[in-house]
Design a protein around this motif. Structure first.
Motif, mmCIF file in Angstrom:
data_model
loop_
_atom_site.group_PDB
_atom_site.id
_atom_site.type_symbol
_atom_site.label_atom_id
_atom_site.label_comp_id
_atom_site.label_asym_id
_atom_site.label_seq_id
_atom_site.Cartn_x
_atom_site.Cartn_y
_atom_site.Cartn_z
ATOM 1 N N GLN A 181 0.822 -1.207 0.000
ATOM 2 C CA GLN A 181 0.000 0.000 0.000
ATOM 3 C C GLN A 181 0.860 1.261 0.000
ATOM 4 O O GLN A 181 0.470 2.286 -0.572
ATOM 5 N N LEU A 226 -9.317 -2.484 1.892
ATOM 6 C CA LEU A 226 -7.929 -2.756 1.517
ATOM 7 C C LEU A 226 -7.835 -3.159 0.046
ATOM 8 O O LEU A 226 -6.895 -2.765 -0.660
ATOM 9 N N HIS A 269 -5.772 4.508 4.016
ATOM 10 C CA HIS A 269 -5.079 3.289 4.418
ATOM 11 C C HIS A 269 -4.815 3.277 5.916
ATOM 12 O O HIS A 269 -4.857 2.217 6.552
ATOM 13 N N HIS A 274 -4.878 8.405 -0.034
ATOM 14 C CA HIS A 274 -4.604 7.012 0.319
ATOM 15 C C HIS A 274 -3.862 6.935 1.649
ATOM 16 O O HIS A 274 -4.024 5.964 2.401
ATOM 17 N N TYR A 313 1.489 2.339 -3.466
ATOM 18 C CA TYR A 313 0.474 3.174 -4.112
ATOM 19 C C TYR A 313 0.712 4.655 -3.809
ATOM 20 O O TYR A 313 0.559 5.514 -4.683
ATOM 21 N N SER A 350 -4.439 -4.652 -7.470
ATOM 22 C CA SER A 350 -5.601 -4.738 -6.576
ATOM 23 C C SER A 350 -6.211 -6.131 -6.594
ATOM 24 O O SER A 350 -6.769 -6.591 -5.588
ATOM 25 N N GLY A 402 -10.848 2.634 0.386
ATOM 26 C CA GLY A 402 -9.779 2.193 -0.501
ATOM 27 C C GLY A 402 -10.099 2.387 -1.973
ATOM 28 O O GLY A 402 -9.199 2.637 -2.790
#
Length: 508
Positions: free
Chosen positions: A327, A400, A353, A349, A330, A435, A408
């Motif tokens: 993550q 997630l 997250h 994010h 990202y 993803s 997300g």
């Protein structure tokens, strides 16, 4: 209201920028001085809650893209230490203090499962120090102060991780590895700051940005940038500088993992953003090349490699640790796009997250009340026996992955938009493909909780733990439908970053 009352109220408002730091900073030694375990939690809770309220008020004050500047002790910059609050760090302050506030009630029942009662007083004091450090890094406008607050948070974090040794001795090794890697990262950071001081003669970020504007070709400035990127790369856990993170998250007490996973690496990402956009600025060739040629490939590598590793884990906590590395990829990918949309995706994010991962680790903590560990074979069938815990884990797991209607999804949708804006259709496809890997490792958890054979019968789900976990899970859903708080503020923050570097005279 008489003149005295009005003056007191005005003084309180004027001091607002320092209160989110000052309150927990004063509460931490107070807990130690009093030494009463029964008073430690109420003091910590009140301090965190007060810090959260002040952070929300600060965020509302800068929601229009303005900034607040506060000179410590009345000493104006560049000679004095300055706090600067804009949409970016105000959003981060709300995340950090909000997570701390919601984790503390969860600790009441969870913490005795990990740490003996005699150590609780010390733990709450250290927890507040970690909060002070993370908040301080976010709010300060002084380069050396960033290092000082980062070390306060790091040293506190090492202790919090090591306290997991009462349940699993491997926590000591994890804390030691974290200490070594964290110290190396801090050393690189302070060398970079030292080089910048040699090149500019100042430590104030605004003054530094003013002086550095004409020094883009200066080798000392370029070397400083390299040291800062590598040092903070270790703190962020950029792939492949991530080896400290899986063990730290796996063996730390679960409430500490929930707090750290939601905040620690996010603050490190913030420091990278702050230096890259507010001090060096992407107009410097070496900044743009670093983002395009280094950050983007390593971000993609993290998104896929860490996700593959997560799929083959058989420990829930360890899977979530590797998921965090993916993550983070990202976030770095959004920054590397060097567009307002890309940076907005990274910022949103960062928040989404943080909320999602805190909810998931809280779910793990609830499972650990009734299992020896978080291996999949140990939590088999627990979703049927603990319906609220299972629901919180499933909702956060969907976030997630990035399922529509969850926080997300908003992050990844904006990131895909940023890729298409640049004409990188192949990058958008890679985001979607990565993803899909998240579906695989989240499904393994669903399979263990609901489809695997296990014991039957309902087990206790303490409300003091279930309510915070479910609250964060529901926040994931709320942020998936109402983006005014996260996405709108992230766009304001990105626009502020792209508007230009900090200036010593700006924002007056």
């Amino acid at each position: 209201m008489d003149a005295t009352s009005a003056g007191d109220a005005m003084n309180f408002v004027d001091q607002m920028p320092v209160l989110p730091i000052l309150i927990p900073f004063m509460a931490s030694p107070l807990i130690v001085v009093i030494g009463a375990r029964k008073l430690a939690w109420p003091i910590a809770m009140l301090a965190a809650l007060a810090s959260f309220i002040c952070s929300v008020l600060l965020l509302l004050s800068v929601a229009d893209g303005s900034e607040i500047r506060y000179a410590m002790g009345g000493w104006e910059p560049p000679f004095g230490i300055e706090y600067r609050i804009d949409a970016l760090n105000a959003l981060l302050l709300v995340l950090i203090s909000g997570i701390a506030t919601i984790v503390l009630p969860y600790m009441l029942r969870s913490l005795p499962h990990h740490v003996s009662l005699k150590h609780h007083t010390l733990l709450y004091a250290v927890f507040l120090l970690a909060l002070v450090g993370l908040m301080g890094v976010s709010i300060t406008g002084d380069a050396f102060n960033i290092f000082v607050f980062l070390e306060i948070s790091s040293l506190s974090t090492y202790v919090l991780v090591a306290m997991g040794a009462e349940r699993d001795r491997r926590a000591l090794t994890a804390a030691y590895d974290y200490l070594i890697m964290g110290t190396i990262g801090a050393t690189f950071l302070v060398i970079g700051i030292g080089l910048l001081y040699m090149a500019t003669g100042t430590l104030n970020l605004g003054d530094m940005a003013d002086r550095i504007a004409g020094l883009g070709d200066n080798r000392m400035v370029q070397a400083a940038f390299a040291f800062i990127v590598v040092g903070m790369g270790l703190k962020v856990a950029i792939y492949p500088l991530h080896h400290w993170l899986p063990n730290a998250y796996t063996y730390a007490p679960t409430p500490m993992t929930a707090f750290l996973a939601a905040t620690s690496t996010k603050v490190a990402v913030y420091v990278l953003l702050r230096f890259m956009f507010s001090v060096f600025v992407p107009a410097f060739d070496f900044v743009g090349e670093t983002l395009t040629l280094i950050f983007m490939p390593f971000a993609l590598l993290a998104m896929f490699a860490a996700s593959f590793v997560a799929i083959f884990q058989n420990n829930f906590k360890r899977m979530l640790a590797y998921s965090s590395i993916a993550q983070i990829g990202y976030m770095l990918l959004g920054i590397s796009l060097l567009t307002t949309t890309g940076v907005s995706a990274a910022i949103v994010h960062l928040v989404n997250h943080g909320v999602t991962k805190a909810a998931l680790f809280m779910g793990v903590g609830l499972l650990l009340l009734h299992t020896k560990n978080s291996y999949y074979d140990q939590i088999a069938g627990m979703g049927r026996r603990m319906p609220f815990t299972g629901a919180a884990i499933i909702i956060a797991g969907l976030s997630l992955i990035g399922i529509p209607g969850t926080a997300g999804f908003v992050s990844k949708w904006v990131l895909v938009q940023g890729a298409f804006e640049q004409g990188y259709w192949w990058l958008a496809m890679l985001i979607v493909l990565s993803s899909l890997l998240a579906i695989a490792y989240v499904w393994r958890v669903v399979e263990a909780l609901y489809l695997a054979e296990g014991e039957t019968g309902h087990v206790d789900e303490p409300l003091v733990m279930v309510i915070p976990a479910m609250a964060l899970a529901l926040v994931c859903v709320w942020l998936g439908f109402d983006t005014r708080f996260t996405l709108d503020m992230a766009r304001v923050a990105a626009e502020v970053l792209f508007a230009g570097p900090f200036s010593l005279s700006g924002g007056e």
